[in-house]
Design a protein around this motif. Structure first.
Motif, PDB file in Angstrom:
ATOM      1  N   TYR A   1       0.838  -1.206   0.000  1.00 18.51           N
ATOM      2  CA  TYR A   1       0.000   0.000   0.000  1.00 18.51           C
ATOM      3  C   TYR A   1       0.872   1.255   0.000  1.00 18.51           C
ATOM      4  O   TYR A   1       0.619   2.215  -0.742  1.00 18.51           O
TER       5      TYR A   1
ATOM      6  N   ASP B   1       2.691   1.848  -3.283  1.00 21.81           N
ATOM      7  CA  ASP B   1       1.763   2.328  -4.311  1.00 21.81           C
ATOM      8  C   ASP B   1       1.513   3.830  -4.181  1.00 21.81           C
ATOM      9  O   ASP B   1       1.208   4.507  -5.170  1.00 21.81           O
TER      10      ASP B   1
ATOM     11  N   MET C   1      -3.110   8.304   0.461  1.00 21.03           N
ATOM     12  CA  MET C   1      -3.211   6.853   0.551  1.00 21.03           C
ATOM     13  C   MET C   1      -4.581   6.366   0.083  1.00 21.03           C
ATOM     14  O   MET C   1      -5.582   7.067   0.193  1.00 21.03           O
ATOM     15  N   ASP C   2      -4.593   5.132  -0.400  1.00 18.17           N
ATOM     16  CA  ASP C   2      -5.831   4.478  -0.800  1.00 18.17           C
ATOM     17  C   ASP C   2      -6.778   4.393   0.394  1.00 18.17           C
ATOM     18  O   ASP C   2      -6.366   4.092   1.518  1.00 18.17           O
TER      19      ASP C   2
ATOM     20  N   GLU D   1      -8.816   2.200   1.083  1.00 22.45           N
ATOM     21  CA  GLU D   1      -8.823   0.824   1.583  1.00 22.45           C
ATOM     22  C   GLU D   1      -7.779   0.642   2.671  1.00 22.45           C
ATOM     23  O   GLU D   1      -8.006  -0.064   3.657  1.00 22.45           O
ATOM     24  N   PHE D   2      -6.622   1.309   2.506  1.00 20.51           N
ATOM     25  CA  PHE D   2      -5.583   1.238   3.522  1.00 20.51           C
ATOM     26  C   PHE D   2      -6.055   1.913   4.806  1.00 20.51           C
ATOM     27  O   PHE D   2      -5.839   1.409   5.915  1.00 20.51           O
TER      28      PHE D   2
END
Length: 288
Positions: free
Chosen positions: A18, A21, A203-204, A206-207
């Motif tokens: 994560y 990315d 950050m995503d 989802e993270f």
């Protein structure tokens, strides 16, 4: 490098993916961790244990064993053993689980919830009793080398019991026993370049949902780094830089206190490595 945390290796690599990315510089360092645990027991035949524990406690264990003997006599198999044991201990166990879940999930109306809450402590105590019984029975089966589905013979007539004990009260008891468990397991530490934390808010989602604590640590570190990238006029010594590493942020009366003063040296090195400041001895100067 900023230590984000210590994890099982697969979790560490998931977190690292994560972060990578998002453009962060990440390092995973694996190591072998260990854990030492000591458990105190009283161990002996049921007839021996009887005189060493309170009568109420003994009666509870006797009830658990009666349930075990009954379902084995009725032909319980490895596939249905757990379900049959639970129902023998408490025929309403499934209904009680359902009621307890309804209370926790908040799917009931206020009136229904208040009515059920009156019985919630009793329901929880009953479910805990079933859980304790399962743990006790599993220990009995293991200690007496009984496999579900095989002939038991007389092994449950006066079985060996192994029950938790108080090490202070039962230290001199002739039935006192200990189990020492030494566990070795692979672990991994995740490190993030401090300067990379400025990317945390990108950050995503989802993270953020899956690793909320880690996300917040990176966001706070990112706020500290972002503040330190703002140039100060002239030169500054390390003491003054340390003071700048500590500040407060306020929003609608809520305060966020960030204190990186003790890590000023590490933060300065990260900023210098990324071309933000120039450090010469005890002197710090912003490049822009």
């Amino acid at each position: 490098m900023f230590k984000l945390g210590e994890y099982y290796e697969d979790v560490a690599r998931d977190i690292a993916d994560y972060l990578k990315d998002a453009g962060m510089k990440v390092d995973i360092r694996t190591f072998t961790a260990s854990r030492l645990e000591l458990f105190d027991y009283l161990e002996g035949r049921m007839s021996e244990i009887k005189g060493e524990i309170e009568e109420k406690q003994y009666e509870r264990y006797a009830r658990y064993l009666d349930a075990l003997r009954k379902i084995l006599a009725e032909g319980a198999t490895a596939e249905d053993f757990r379900e049959r044991l639970q129902l023998e201990l408490d025929p309403q166990v499934n209904e009680k689980r359902k009621q307890f879940c309804e209370i926790l999930e908040g799917s009931l109306s206020q009136e229904e919830r208040e009515a059920k809450m009156q019985n919630s402590s009793e329901i929880m105590a009953d479910l805990l009793d079933v859980s304790n019984a399962e743990s006790f029975i599993n220990a009995v089966l293991e200690r007496n080398e009984i496999q579900i589905g095989e002939a038991v013979g007389n092994r449950l007539d006066d079985p060996i019991l192994r029950i938790f004990a108080d090490p202070e009260e039962d230290e001199e008891n002739r039935l006192a026993r200990t189990t020492t468990v030494f566990t070795v397991e692979p672990r991994a530490e995740v490190y993030v370049d401090e300067f990379s934390a400025i990317l945390s808010e990108e950050m995503d989602e989802e993270f953020e949902d899956e690793y909320h604590d880690e996300y917040m640590l990176l966001v706070f570190l990112g706020k500290l780094i972002s503040d330190l990238t703002e140039p100060s006029p002239g030169k500054m010594d390390m003491k003054a830089f340390s003071e700048r590493c500590e500040f407060q942020m306020e929003k609608n009366g809520d305060l966020l206190e960030i204190d990186g003063s003790r890590a000023a040296g590490e933060l300065a090195r990260s900023l210098e490595k990324n071309g933000i400041i120039k450090v010469k001895g005890d002197s710090i100067k912003w490049k822009r």
